[in-house]
Every structure is written in C-alpha cells, then in structure tokens.
Design a protein around this motif. Sequence first.
Motif, PDB file in Angstrom:
ATOM      1  N   LEU A  26       0.826  -1.208   0.000  1.00 43.87           N
ATOM      2  CA  LEU A  26       0.000   0.000   0.000  1.00 43.87           C
ATOM      3  C   LEU A  26       0.859   1.257   0.000  1.00 43.87           C
ATOM      4  O   LEU A  26       0.545   2.239  -0.697  1.00 43.87           O
ATOM      5  N   LYS A  27       1.933   1.252   0.756  1.00 44.08           N
ATOM      6  CA  LYS A  27       2.811   2.422   0.780  1.00 44.08           C
ATOM      7  C   LYS A  27       3.439   2.671  -0.584  1.00 44.08           C
ATOM      8  O   LYS A  27       3.590   3.816  -1.020  1.00 44.08           O
ATOM      9  N   ARG A  28       3.799   1.595  -1.269  1.00 41.85           N
ATOM     10  CA  ARG A  28       4.370   1.750  -2.598  1.00 41.85           C
ATOM     11  C   ARG A  28       3.327   2.248  -3.593  1.00 41.85           C
ATOM     12  O   ARG A  28       3.583   3.162  -4.381  1.00 41.85           O
ATOM     13  N   LYS A  29       2.139   1.646  -3.563  1.00 39.37           N
ATOM     14  CA  LYS A  29       1.112   1.986  -4.540  1.00 39.37           C
ATOM     15  C   LYS A  29       0.535   3.390  -4.322  1.00 39.37           C
ATOM     16  O   LYS A  29       0.195   4.081  -5.277  1.00 39.37           O
ATOM     17  N   LEU A  30       0.412   3.797  -3.065  1.00 38.28           N
ATOM     18  CA  LEU A  30      -0.175   5.101  -2.776  1.00 38.28           C
ATOM     19  C   LEU A  30       0.857   6.223  -2.771  1.00 38.28           C
ATOM     20  O   LEU A  30       0.494   7.396  -2.723  1.00 38.28           O
ATOM     21  N   GLY A  31       2.111   5.860  -2.814  1.00 36.24           N
ATOM     22  CA  GLY A  31       3.136   6.870  -3.018  1.00 36.24           C
ATOM     23  C   GLY A  31       3.801   7.418  -1.777  1.00 36.24           C
ATOM     24  O   GLY A  31       4.904   7.939  -1.856  1.00 36.24           O
ATOM     25  N   ASN A  32       3.135   7.351  -0.615  1.00 38.48           N
ATOM     26  CA  ASN A  32       3.778   7.824   0.601  1.00 38.48           C
ATOM     27  C   ASN A  32       3.142   7.160   1.819  1.00 38.48           C
ATOM     28  O   ASN A  32       1.971   6.755   1.783  1.00 38.48           O
ATOM     29  N   PRO A  33       3.899   7.045   2.914  1.00 39.39           N
ATOM     30  CA  PRO A  33       3.399   6.339   4.097  1.00 39.39           C
ATOM     31  C   PRO A  33       2.164   6.983   4.713  1.00 39.39           C
ATOM     32  O   PRO A  33       1.299   6.277   5.237  1.00 39.39           O
ATOM     33  N   ALA A  37      -0.982   5.917   2.925  1.00 37.63           N
ATOM     34  CA  ALA A  37      -1.262   4.509   3.228  1.00 37.63           C
ATOM     35  C   ALA A  37      -1.825   4.361   4.639  1.00 37.63           C
ATOM     36  O   ALA A  37      -2.799   3.630   4.857  1.00 37.63           O
ATOM     37  N   ASP A  38      -1.232   5.055   5.599  1.00 33.19           N
ATOM     38  CA  ASP A  38      -1.721   4.971   6.974  1.00 33.19           C
ATOM     39  C   ASP A  38      -3.151   5.485   7.083  1.00 33.19           C
ATOM     40  O   ASP A  38      -3.983   4.896   7.785  1.00 33.19           O
ATOM     41  N   ALA A  39      -3.445   6.586   6.380  1.00 33.68           N
ATOM     42  CA  ALA A  39      -4.793   7.147   6.418  1.00 33.68           C
ATOM     43  C   ALA A  39      -5.801   6.179   5.818  1.00 33.68           C
ATOM     44  O   ALA A  39      -6.904   5.993   6.355  1.00 33.68           O
ATOM     45  N   MET A  40      -5.417   5.539   4.701  1.00 35.82           N
ATOM     46  CA  MET A  40      -6.316   4.581   4.062  1.00 35.82           C
ATOM     47  C   MET A  40      -6.560   3.382   4.960  1.00 35.82           C
ATOM     48  O   MET A  40      -7.703   2.950   5.145  1.00 35.82           O
ATOM     49  N   MET A  41      -5.506   2.856   5.591  1.00 33.31           N
ATOM     50  CA  MET A  41      -5.656   1.696   6.462  1.00 33.31           C
ATOM     51  C   MET A  41      -6.495   2.034   7.691  1.00 33.31           C
ATOM     52  O   MET A  41      -7.326   1.230   8.125  1.00 33.31           O
ATOM     53  N   ASP A  42      -6.299   3.231   8.245  1.00 35.13           N
ATOM     54  CA  ASP A  42      -7.111   3.648   9.391  1.00 35.13           C
ATOM     55  C   ASP A  42      -8.586   3.742   9.011  1.00 35.13           C
ATOM     56  O   ASP A  42      -9.466   3.323   9.780  1.00 35.13           O
ATOM     57  N   THR A  43      -8.863   4.282   7.816  1.00 33.18           N
ATOM     58  CA  THR A  43     -10.245   4.422   7.363  1.00 33.18           C
ATOM     59  C   THR A  43     -10.888   3.060   7.147  1.00 33.18           C
ATOM     60  O   THR A  43     -12.022   2.818   7.584  1.00 33.18           O
TER      61      THR A  43
END
Length: 232
Positions: free
Chosen positions: A63-70, A73-79
């Motif tokens: 996810l960090k690679r695909k979304l471009g920045n940590p 990715a963290d925001a998406m995983m939290d959501t």
Amino acid sequence: MQTPSKKYVVDIWSDFVCPWCWIAKRRFEKALGQFSGKDSVQVNVRAYRLAANHAPEPMVAALKRKLGNPHSADAMMDTVTKYGRSDGLDYRFSTMLFGDTADAHVLVKAVADPVAKKRLVEMLYEQSTTHGKSLFDRSSLIAIAKAAGVSNESIELAWSSVALRVEMEGDEHFAARLGSGVPLFVFDNAFSVSGAQPVTAFLEALNKMQENARVDGDAFIGEVCGIDGCKI
C-alpha cells in the motif's frame, strides 16, 4: 396459472487482497437480507486480480508503494479499519499479505455447491484479513477450503483445470471493459455499483433492479481498489 417470478442476477467482481472488498461484500449481504425479492436473486462471484503475476509481500509495504507515501497509506488503512469495525469485520493490516490471488479465485470457481462456495469466499476474506493466512500457498488454501467444507474433488479440479483459469481471465477482461476498479457490482446486466457503498445504496440498487428500470450508463461510485492502489 401462477406466473413464475422473475429471476435477477447480480455479478460481483472483487479480489481477496482488496481492502474495500470485504466491507462491500458485507454491506451488500445486509442489503440483500432486507430486499423483498431476495429469493429471486442469483449472485455470481467474478474474479479480478489486483496483483496479477506479483509475488506475495506484506500488505502495508504494498500500500505504501502503490499510494506513493506512508501517510496516505496509513490514512487509508485507518479508514478501512474503522469502517470494517463498524460492519463487524476485523482488519489487521500488520499481518495481511498482498499478491497474485489466481489460485484462490480458481479454487472458488471449482466449487459447484453454492453453500460451500459462499462459505469459502467468506473464509478466504476472514482468514487472510483477520488471521494473516496466506492465499498464495496451496497448502494454506487447502486448509481454508477444507474448513469451509469444500470437497477434495473440487480442490483437485482447481489445481488441474485450464478451463477454470481461462474463465478467471475472462472475468478480468470483462471487468476491464467496464473501466472500474473493484469491488464492482453489476445488477441484472443493466447498471453498476462500484465501491464499498452504504447498505442503503445497495438496497436502492436492488430495488431498481426489481423495478426493471434500465438506467444505461448510470452508476453508484464509492471506494474502490485498482491496480494502482485504493481510493478513500
């Protein structure tokens, strides 16, 4: 003479490593349970791979690679975790894996019994998302399949059938023509709903289908995952 009730078909494209897909599945099932014509609906599980030919890796890294920045990715995983919890689903990204789910999709296609197929699909999501089980190792998939009540014959068919792999690829090509990510729901081949929509949106779509309202080109759009990542 009584006229037979019309049968409707809902085709669902999803991937077991798509973070939004389990949530969408659960919400659609809740909507279907409230739908007055639920006994007339045939649900078809269609295959879609977000990571074809991709070696397994930790979900967080992918996810960090695909979304471009940590931070994204963290925001998406939290959501996703928050929405999942509200729907009774336990997301544990720290142990989840990402990769080519071809064997898992073919395994589902090999199961003819609709009850066992439904159990298998749910267990593939649960075991990979909550318990960190691999969907990329056949011994792990066999254990999940047996726990779901899948027969040895179906498991052997999954590993040996060329036709089932061709069918899986056909599902993907059809979804690509629709131009959307997953999860994707197509109602009676008339209109589509994409993403992890609220239960009310899925119920509205089911009602539209029952009313035989052809809304060509119309679509409900929500949170989806594509080959380049997942949208919030």
